[in-house]
Design a protein around this motif. Structure first.
Motif, PDB file in Angstrom:
ATOM      1  N   LEU A 195       4.575   3.254  -6.951  1.00  0.00           N
ATOM      2  CA  LEU A 195       5.861   2.720  -7.117  1.00  0.00           C
ATOM      3  C   LEU A 195       5.469   1.187  -7.154  1.00  0.00           C
ATOM      4  O   LEU A 195       4.303   0.833  -6.532  1.00  0.00           O
ATOM      5  CB  LEU A 195       6.671   2.597  -6.064  1.00  0.00           C
ATOM      6  CG  LEU A 195       7.376   4.116  -5.796  1.00  0.00           C
ATOM      7  CD1 LEU A 195       8.103   4.158  -4.441  1.00  0.00           C
ATOM      8  CD2 LEU A 195       8.209   4.538  -6.831  1.00  0.00           C
ATOM      9  N   ASN A 196       6.072   0.252  -7.870  1.00  0.00           N
ATOM     10  CA  ASN A 196       6.023  -1.183  -7.863  1.00  0.00           C
ATOM     11  C   ASN A 196       6.426  -1.666  -6.415  1.00  0.00           C
ATOM     12  O   ASN A 196       7.741  -1.284  -6.050  1.00  0.00           O
ATOM     13  CB  ASN A 196       6.723  -1.728  -8.852  1.00  0.00           C
ATOM     14  CG  ASN A 196       6.488  -3.184  -9.365  1.00  0.00           C
ATOM     15  OD1 ASN A 196       7.040  -4.209  -8.426  1.00  0.00           O
ATOM     16  ND2 ASN A 196       5.814  -3.515 -10.290  1.00  0.00           N
ATOM     17  N   ALA A 197       5.850  -2.530  -5.954  1.00  0.00           N
ATOM     18  CA  ALA A 197       6.195  -3.159  -4.544  1.00  0.00           C
ATOM     19  C   ALA A 197       7.390  -3.648  -4.606  1.00  0.00           C
ATOM     20  O   ALA A 197       8.208  -3.725  -3.650  1.00  0.00           O
ATOM     21  CB  ALA A 197       4.946  -3.883  -3.955  1.00  0.00           C
ATOM     22  N   ASN A 198       7.687  -4.380  -5.860  1.00  0.00           N
ATOM     23  CA  ASN A 198       9.073  -5.026  -5.711  1.00  0.00           C
ATOM     24  C   ASN A 198      10.373  -4.204  -5.786  1.00  0.00           C
ATOM     25  O   ASN A 198      11.373  -4.417  -5.317  1.00  0.00           O
ATOM     26  CB  ASN A 198       9.153  -5.991  -7.036  1.00  0.00           C
ATOM     27  CG  ASN A 198       8.111  -7.499  -7.216  1.00  0.00           C
ATOM     28  OD1 ASN A 198       7.913  -7.474  -6.090  1.00  0.00           O
ATOM     29  ND2 ASN A 198       7.648  -7.436  -8.425  1.00  0.00           N
TER      30      ASN A 198
ATOM     31  N   TRP B 259      14.495  -1.821  -2.544  1.00  0.00           N
ATOM     32  CA  TRP B 259      15.303  -0.758  -1.810  1.00  0.00           C
ATOM     33  C   TRP B 259      15.591  -0.916  -0.236  1.00  0.00           C
ATOM     34  O   TRP B 259      16.668  -0.849   0.397  1.00  0.00           O
ATOM     35  CB  TRP B 259      14.333   0.570  -1.829  1.00  0.00           C
ATOM     36  CG  TRP B 259      14.337   1.193  -3.111  1.00  0.00           C
ATOM     37  CD1 TRP B 259      15.075   0.805  -4.228  1.00  0.00           C
ATOM     38  CD2 TRP B 259      13.401   2.265  -3.390  1.00  0.00           C
ATOM     39  NE1 TRP B 259      14.709   1.775  -5.263  1.00  0.00           N
ATOM     40  CE2 TRP B 259      13.715   2.620  -4.639  1.00  0.00           C
ATOM     41  CE3 TRP B 259      12.429   3.095  -2.853  1.00  0.00           C
ATOM     42  CZ2 TRP B 259      12.913   3.368  -5.558  1.00  0.00           C
ATOM     43  CZ3 TRP B 259      11.643   3.892  -3.452  1.00  0.00           C
ATOM     44  CH2 TRP B 259      11.992   4.152  -4.900  1.00  0.00           C
ATOM     45  N   ILE B 260      14.558  -1.876   0.164  1.00  0.00           N
ATOM     46  CA  ILE B 260      14.548  -2.428   1.658  1.00  0.00           C
ATOM     47  C   ILE B 260      15.781  -3.168   1.843  1.00  0.00           C
ATOM     48  O   ILE B 260      16.526  -3.244   2.788  1.00  0.00           O
ATOM     49  CB  ILE B 260      13.325  -2.730   2.105  1.00  0.00           C
ATOM     50  CG1 ILE B 260      12.187  -1.659   2.379  1.00  0.00           C
ATOM     51  CG2 ILE B 260      13.630  -3.508   3.541  1.00  0.00           C
ATOM     52  CD1 ILE B 260      10.825  -2.302   2.458  1.00  0.00           C
ATOM     53  N   ARG B 261      15.963  -4.320   0.932  1.00  0.00           N
ATOM     54  CA  ARG B 261      16.948  -5.158   0.993  1.00  0.00           C
ATOM     55  C   ARG B 261      18.524  -4.428   0.739  1.00  0.00           C
ATOM     56  O   ARG B 261      19.147  -4.870   1.695  1.00  0.00           O
ATOM     57  CB  ARG B 261      16.810  -6.317  -0.111  1.00  0.00           C
ATOM     58  CG  ARG B 261      15.978  -7.239  -0.030  1.00  0.00           C
ATOM     59  CD  ARG B 261      16.132  -8.612  -0.830  1.00  0.00           C
ATOM     60  NE  ARG B 261      16.219  -7.687  -2.251  1.00  0.00           N
ATOM     61  CZ  ARG B 261      15.082  -7.789  -3.144  1.00  0.00           C
ATOM     62  NH1 ARG B 261      13.746  -8.079  -2.541  1.00  0.00           N
ATOM     63  NH2 ARG B 261      15.332  -7.505  -4.236  1.00  0.00           N
ATOM     64  N   VAL B 262      18.393  -3.619  -0.131  1.00  0.00           N
ATOM     65  CA  VAL B 262      19.712  -3.070   0.073  1.00  0.00           C
ATOM     66  C   VAL B 262      20.092  -2.084   1.103  1.00  0.00           C
ATOM     67  O   VAL B 262      21.367  -2.092   1.585  1.00  0.00           O
ATOM     68  CB  VAL B 262      19.813  -1.888  -1.525  1.00  0.00           C
ATOM     69  CG1 VAL B 262      21.108  -1.191  -1.687  1.00  0.00           C
ATOM     70  CG2 VAL B 262      19.574  -2.777  -2.783  1.00  0.00           C
TER      71      VAL B 262
ATOM     72  N   SER C 154       0.700  -1.161  -0.096  1.00  0.00           N
ATOM     73  CA  SER C 154      -0.063  -0.023   0.070  1.00  0.00           C
ATOM     74  C   SER C 154       1.019   1.202   0.034  1.00  0.00           C
ATOM     75  O   SER C 154       0.373   2.111  -0.590  1.00  0.00           O
ATOM     76  CB  SER C 154      -0.998   0.007   1.026  1.00  0.00           C
ATOM     77  OG  SER C 154      -0.390   0.203   2.577  1.00  0.00           O
ATOM     78  N   ILE C 155       1.956   1.335   0.518  1.00  0.00           N
ATOM     79  CA  ILE C 155       2.917   2.541   0.799  1.00  0.00           C
ATOM     80  C   ILE C 155       3.362   2.663  -0.738  1.00  0.00           C
ATOM     81  O   ILE C 155       3.550   3.667  -1.231  1.00  0.00           O
ATOM     82  CB  ILE C 155       4.072   2.269   1.783  1.00  0.00           C
ATOM     83  CG1 ILE C 155       3.245   2.359   3.195  1.00  0.00           C
ATOM     84  CG2 ILE C 155       5.173   3.322   1.439  1.00  0.00           C
ATOM     85  CD1 ILE C 155       4.422   1.922   4.161  1.00  0.00           C
ATOM     86  N   ALA C 156       3.822   1.358  -1.516  1.00  0.00           N
ATOM     87  CA  ALA C 156       4.365   1.363  -2.742  1.00  0.00           C
ATOM     88  C   ALA C 156       3.328   2.142  -3.506  1.00  0.00           C
ATOM     89  O   ALA C 156       3.497   3.075  -4.303  1.00  0.00           O
ATOM     90  CB  ALA C 156       4.628   0.230  -3.331  1.00  0.00           C
ATOM     91  N   LEU C 157       2.236   1.757  -3.546  1.00  0.00           N
ATOM     92  CA  LEU C 157       0.769   2.060  -4.513  1.00  0.00           C
ATOM     93  C   LEU C 157       0.581   3.759  -4.163  1.00  0.00           C
ATOM     94  O   LEU C 157       0.457   4.503  -4.997  1.00  0.00           O
ATOM     95  CB  LEU C 157      -0.249   1.370  -4.071  1.00  0.00           C
ATOM     96  CG  LEU C 157      -1.445   1.590  -4.862  1.00  0.00           C
ATOM     97  CD1 LEU C 157      -1.069   1.009  -6.300  1.00  0.00           C
ATOM     98  CD2 LEU C 157      -2.726   0.733  -4.450  1.00  0.00           C
ATOM     99  N   SER C 158       0.685   4.046  -2.782  1.00  0.00           N
ATOM    100  CA  SER C 158       0.569   5.597  -2.713  1.00  0.00           C
ATOM    101  C   SER C 158       1.575   6.422  -3.200  1.00  0.00           C
ATOM    102  O   SER C 158       1.413   7.412  -3.312  1.00  0.00           O
ATOM    103  CB  SER C 158       0.531   5.687  -1.259  1.00  0.00           C
ATOM    104  OG  SER C 158       1.916   5.698  -0.427  1.00  0.00           O
TER     105      SER C 158
END
Length: 110
Positions: A36-39, A44-47, A29-33
């Motif tokens: 952005l694509n959730a993937n 970004w979180i992994r990096v 939902s944050i990506a959608l807001s």
């Protein structure tokens, strides 16, 4: 002709990652807001997590107060507090088992 890739500033990525780190947050939902694509957000979180883990493996010398160093009764526990994007980890460990504490912390920070 292929469309050009969009690029995002470090501050924008940090803002999105911070929003995702909030309790109960939905990455999708944050990506959608942010359109952005959730993937992409997961990447970004992994990096970010990998970079944070690399930084956390550094040796950090801690000052020992003179009074505590000369007093045997000053502290019978090893107390460590580790900051993490998802919260703070606090460890209290008996000093007589310092080697086990070191092993625990090494495994935790991998």
């Amino acid at each position: 002709m292929q469309p050009s890739r969009r690029s995002y500033s470090k501050s924008f990525k940090a803002q999105v990652i911070q929003e995702c780190a909030q309790p109960g947050a939905s990455i999708a939902s944050i990506a959608l807001s942010h359109s952005l694509n959730a993937n992409l957000v997961h990447k970004w979180i992994r990096v970010h997590t990998h970079k944070s883990a690399v930084l956390q493996h550094a040796f950090i010398p801690l000052p020992v107060p003179v009074a505590a160093a000369s007093s045997h009764a000053a502290s019978s526990n090893i107390c460590v507090e580790i900051q993490h994007p998802r919260g703070t980890v606090k460890v209290n460990w008996p000093t007589e088992n310092a080697a086990a504490c070191a092993t625990f912390l090494r495994d935790l920070l991998r």
